[in-house]
Motif scaffolding. Sequence first.
Motif, short mmCIF file in Angstrom:
data_model
loop_
_atom_site.label_atom_id
_atom_site.label_comp_id
_atom_site.label_asym_id
_atom_site.label_seq_id
_atom_site.Cartn_x
_atom_site.Cartn_y
_atom_site.Cartn_z
N LYS A 32 -5.92 -7.44 7.72
CA LYS A 32 -6.69 -6.65 8.69
C LYS A 32 -7.13 -5.32 8.07
O LYS A 32 -6.38 -4.72 7.31
N SER A 34 -7.25 -2.33 9.17
CA SER A 34 -6.33 -1.21 9.43
C SER A 34 -5.16 -1.22 8.45
O SER A 34 -4.71 -0.16 7.98
N ASN A 35 -4.67 -2.42 8.12
CA ASN A 35 -3.55 -2.51 7.17
C ASN A 35 -4.02 -2.24 5.75
O ASN A 35 -3.29 -1.61 4.96
N ALA A 38 -4.16 1.36 5.38
CA ALA A 38 -2.79 1.88 5.26
C ALA A 38 -2.27 1.69 3.83
O ALA A 38 -1.62 2.59 3.27
N ILE A 158 -14.23 4.95 6.65
CA ILE A 158 -12.92 4.29 6.77
C ILE A 158 -12.09 4.48 5.50
O ILE A 158 -10.94 4.02 5.43
#
Length: 313
Positions: A32, A34-35, A38, A158
Amino acid sequence: MDVKKFVKGNAIWLVFIAMVIVFSIANPNFIKPSNLVAISRQVAVYGIASIGMTFVILIAGIDLSIGSIITLVNIVCAYMMVNMGVNMWVALLISLVIATLVGVLNGFMVSTIGMPALIATFASQTVFEGIAYLICGGMPISGFDKHFDMFGRWSVGIVPVSAILMIICFAVGSFILNKSYFGRYFYAIGGNEEAAELSGIRVSWMKYLIYALSGFFAGLAGIVMLSRTGSGQATAGLGYEFDVITCVVLGGVSVNGGFGKMSGVVAGVLIIGSLTNGMILMDVNSYMQMVVKGVVLALAVGFDCLSKKRQAS
């Protein structure tokens, strides 16, 4: 196209791709966006610190003080901003100067005194971890200027700013190795220090420069970590030297010196970052994570040693 040659030349990247596929199948959350963002934040500290370590290992050296430099910068920078009211940029600059001077001290012990790098940098690690603890009394330091978040928490679109800093640092490191005479000297010293000395290279001064660069990049990694966590911790850099060494050696930089590329180190950093993140998503406990990382380091060094033996025979 020679498939065998292609696989051999890009093996580290193929391992990274295979790891991503395995973790994505095991846990779809891994892939994903978002990961992935991270992960890019998490690997920034490893990545920036690994550049200086690459230079050190290229000359067949080692720098165990990286973790303590990260900790020292965390504490000193936070202490100056919170307890002394020092301007954010001034505190940042002073912290980086201190980190660089620690590297110069390592260079002095290794080059001028002639101490083994393992002992010299282990001594620095112990001393500066103790100094960081004395400054903060073992207590976290927080509450500094919110603009300091820009290095570890802000993003451009992002893409995290920390990842952008890492990319810039890798570009600088690659330029030094591939486009400057300093890089040629690093390889020459690692290949044969005595021959490098006889050819006119000032090996002692190069060691000062290399360890100073290692200290600087470790300090910059410490700044990124402090910005990301928002708190100066007395254990901030604990064990980071192990992960950074693993990234560099896994990336193909020979522990015997004289061989390695910055592009391989990039892959090594991404593999360790993805491995750590993937194991966390799969609920692998921290002790097993240590076992896995230790095995990865042993395999990387073992492969390097076996390759050297084949070349010598």
